[in-house]
Motif scaffolding. Structure first.
Motif, PDB file in Angstrom:
ATOM      1  N   UNK A 128       6.184   5.478  12.615  1.00  0.00           N
ATOM      2  CA  UNK A 128       7.565   5.579  12.151  1.00  0.00           C
ATOM      3  C   UNK A 128       7.859   4.627  10.996  1.00  0.00           C
ATOM      4  N   UNK A 129       7.145   3.499  10.929  1.00  0.00           N
ATOM      5  CA  UNK A 129       7.443   2.492   9.913  1.00  0.00           C
ATOM      6  C   UNK A 129       7.218   3.002   8.499  1.00  0.00           C
ATOM      7  N   UNK A 130       6.400   4.056   8.337  1.00  0.00           N
ATOM      8  CA  UNK A 130       6.129   4.596   7.012  1.00  0.00           C
ATOM      9  C   UNK A 130       7.192   5.611   6.577  1.00  0.00           C
ATOM     10  N   UNK A 131       8.025   6.049   7.489  1.00  0.00           N
ATOM     11  CA  UNK A 131       8.976   7.104   7.168  1.00  0.00           C
ATOM     12  C   UNK A 131      10.340   6.534   6.786  1.00  0.00           C
ATOM     13  N   UNK A 132      11.078   7.336   6.026  1.00  0.00           N
ATOM     14  CA  UNK A 132      12.443   6.955   5.708  1.00  0.00           C
ATOM     15  C   UNK A 132      13.294   6.970   6.972  1.00  0.00           C
TER      16      UNK A 132
END
Length: 715
Positions: A584-588
């Motif tokens: 999730x940390x890579x997503x907006x």
């Protein structure tokens, strides 16, 4: 007297009437429906009518896009002669002038900056023959490593996931007719009822036969309405949901231990990881009630034969590869491969998205789905092409990453064939600046698209009615499109254009084809022994059988209807499961500044960037402008009225589209279709981050804010 005159003129009209019938194949989605164009000439006018034709995939069905496809092919704005930009305006030139000029410019760029200063950018609607030849052209004529195609934005996640998990990437693991045999079907991120409606009768028949259908989508659509259960997921949470469903299968003892032990690797690690997950946490993160997730898992696991289909909604994510792997884990854990009514289908979007990547348009692939980095694969193809293995370039970068190479100054020239990247790419403003900065751009197209407008030379190509060749549909069936109608003006087939440019580059001997069937015969040989083996497929056999499913290794072979009956295609003949961690940390994520999720997609009346369908009056009349689908409660919060103009803004840009109220969408999400350019181009808002494995952009998840535009003139 009046009646006598009318009778006379009617008889005269009937005498001069003529009729021509052209066998054709729809240029749009991957169903590749067969049809005929009937052209009637009656005194002073010509009438056209499309008639659907029977075939093994669509059985005489056709949708509104196919029914009206001839309108763009016959449009008055078709380019019919080569165009050269002079003083900012396009002027007509001859083919000899065009080829000479292009050859000179490409040679000069190569001499000044090196071979990799040139590039080729293809499309997912090109025939197999053109796709094959474009890959060969880039590596032999241009001698560059930089080639990729817009199919990278379509099925790249599903392709890479299937290749790693199953050992082979063919759209469907079963022929399409087996859908009706399934007892449970999961549809993940697909709105086939609107995007590919001629496939819907298969699912309707399955439902009539008792199949339980589960749809996973953040929107309620015509597709989800046919399902028994709709899991209305938050955008970007698909991988989490796949893990939750697998955990439920484990808890409910719905795992096929025998299948796993005999045919699968990686199960223990996946099982241990999934068992540690919290279903309550996943339910909260996905926005789906846990009881519905449990119901979906039980229905899927209890069925004797289950099928699962993915499309762009799950694949166009920056964890699209892993999300698809997560859903493949479900099929492997329940033994749903290699038997009737059980298997996986990646619902290809573009007409030849499947064949386009199999034979050389992707940066890392050679024909037959061979790897460009594998020495034995390189030697085999070099021998077919009559060049030294050492002369073949190594892999380049993906389509979007090519734009970065332009910004960095490494790519200076480009041959663009059948694509419109400044509309189709994410972060579209960045892409437009890249295209504008090229020293030389050649666009091969039927129309002056948004990208072709920036070209130095535009070369007119033929349409689906005029361009003969094979295409591979969504089930892996290789079909022959006749393309018998005469080309307008001086338009040429794609392969003939490539041959002409190759001649100017001194590589004529490698492209000395006199017709398209010769190209296919070389493709057959180049694919022989590869995972996408077309060697046993000939034009004659395609005609007699109405298409052949690959792999087909010999002319005695009937084609492969169902994969994995006895083995998977990995070297040890086993499938591979994968632990799907949450990234999730890579997503907006939504913020106070950008509080809404944005997702994108297609609508029934348009296709891709709309270059063809916006030239079709019957389709343009249905949707002549873009829109933002928004829940009425969300609209009320932002002071937006129905059918009014709305500014949609992200960190990368802003667009203006008209509001369209719908209770079918989540209140935290808005939807905008991607078929328009300029200030309606939703891809200007999409993040540039790519999936780390397959390099597909995350079109299906952005974050935006919206504001009403109060203008009585505009509204």
């Amino acid at each position: 007297m009046t009646e006598m005159l009318l009778k006379y003129f009617r008889e005269k009209q009937e005498k001069v009437q003529s009729e021509r019938v052209y066998d054709a194949q729809c240029p749009y989605c991957s169903m590749q429906c067969k049809m005929q164009l009937v052209e009637q000439s009656i005194v002073t006018r010509t009438k056209h009518m499309t008639i659907a034709q029977d075939n093994p995939t669509s059985h005489g069905r056709i949708c509104i896009k196919g029914m009206n496809a001839h309108q763009h092919a016959l449009h008055s704005e078709r380019i019919t002669s080569p165009l050269l930009k002079v003083g900012g305006e396009f002027v007509k030139i001859s083919w000899n002038q065009a080829f000479t000029y292009i050859g000179e410019k490409f040679r000069n760029l190569k001499e000044k900056y090196g071979k990799d200063s040139l590039s080729a950018y293809g499309g997912g609607s090109l025939t197999n023959e053109t796709s094959y030849l474009l890959g060969k052209f880039a590596r032999v004529a241009l001698q560059t490593k930089y080639i990729d195609y817009n199919g990278r934005f379509c099925m790249a996640a599903a392709a890479s996931a299937a290749k790693e998990a199953l050992g082979i990437d063919r759209g469907f693991t079963n022929e399409i007719s087996e859908i009706k045999e399934a007892e449970c079907i999961i549809l993940v991120g697909t709105n086939i009822a609107e995007c590919q409606p001629t496939i819907m009768p298969y699912f309707e028949e399955a439902k009539e036969n008792g199949a339980y259908i589960i749809a996973i989508d953040p929107r309620s659509t015509a597709t989800t309405e046919t399902a028994h259960l709709h899991l209305k997921i938050k955008p970007g949470k698909d991988a989490l949901l796949a893990n939750a469903l697998l955990k439920i299968l484990i808890e409910e003892d719905l795992i096929d231990e025998s299948f796993i032990n005999n045919r699968v690797k990686g199960w223990q690690e996946v099982k241990e990881y999934v068992e540690r997950l919290s279903l309550d946490h996943i339910a909260e993160e996905t926005g789906i009630d846990l009881s519905l997730i449990r119901k979906a898992g039980r229905k899927f696991g209890e069925a004797n034969a289950s099928m699962l289909f993915t499309a762009r909604g799950v694949e166009q994510q920056i964890d699209g590869h892993d999300a698809v792997r997560g859903f493949l884990n479900l099929l492997l854990a329940t033994g749903n491969f290699g038997k009737k009514g059980a298997g996986y289908g990646a619902i290809t979007g573009q007409g030849n998205g499947q064949g386009g990547r199999e034979h050389g348009q992707k940066a890392d692939q050679l024909p037959g789905y061979r790897s460009i980095e594998n020495i034995e694969h390189r030697k085999y193809i070099a021998n077919i092409w009559g060049v030294e293995e050492s002369e073949l370039p190594h892999k380049g970068v993906s389509a979007y990453e090519m734009m970065g190479k332009i910004h960095e100054g490494e790519i200076k020239g480009m041959l663009l064939m059948g694509s419109n990247p400044i509309v189709s790419n994410p972060n579209a403003n960045y892409v437009k600046k890249a295209i504008e900065s090229l020293e030389f751009l050649v666009a091969v197209d039927m129309f002056v698209s948004e990208t072709a407008q920036l070209a130095d030379v535009i070369l007119p190509c033929t349409s689906y009615l005029e361009n003969k060749g094979t295409l591979t549909n969504l089930e892996g069936r290789v079909m022959l499109r006749e393309g018998a109608r005469p080309a307008p003006g001086e338009a040429k087939n794609d392969w003939a254009i490539l041959r002409g440019i190759a001649r100017e580059l001194g590589k004529e001997q490698y492209f000395a084809f006199s017709d398209v069937e010769e190209i296919f015969d070389e493709l057959r040989l180049a694919s022989k022994g590869g995972s996408a083996d077309y060697y046993g497929i000939t034009y004659e056999r395609i005609k007699s059988k109405q298409g052949i499913l690959w792999p087909c290794p010999s002319e005695e072979h009937g084609g492969t209807a169902r994969l994995f009956e006895n083995k998977f295609m990995n070297s040890d003949e086993k499938a591979v499961m994968k632990v799907i961690g949450h990234k999730e940390s890579r997503k907006e994520v939504v913020t106070e500044q950008y509080p809404l999720y944005l997702t994108t997609g297609r609508i029934m009346s348009h296709y891709l960037t709309g270059v063809q369908t916006r030239k079709t009056s019957a389709l343009e009349a249905r949707n002549f402008e873009s829109f933002i689908e928004i829940h009425p409660s969300t609209a009320a919060y932002y002071g937006i009225e129905d059918q009014t103009l709305v500014k949609v803004r992200s960190e990368r840009g802003e667009i203006v589209v008209r509001s369209k109220f719908s209770t079918a969408i989540r209140q935290d999400t808005v939807f905008v279709p991607f078929h328009w350019g300029e200030d309606q181009n939703v891809n200007m808002l999409i993040p540039e981050e790519l999936d780390p494995i397959c390099r597909i952009p995350g079109f299906k998840l952005g974050t935006v804010t919206i504001t009403p535009i109060h203008s009585p003139i505009l509204n």
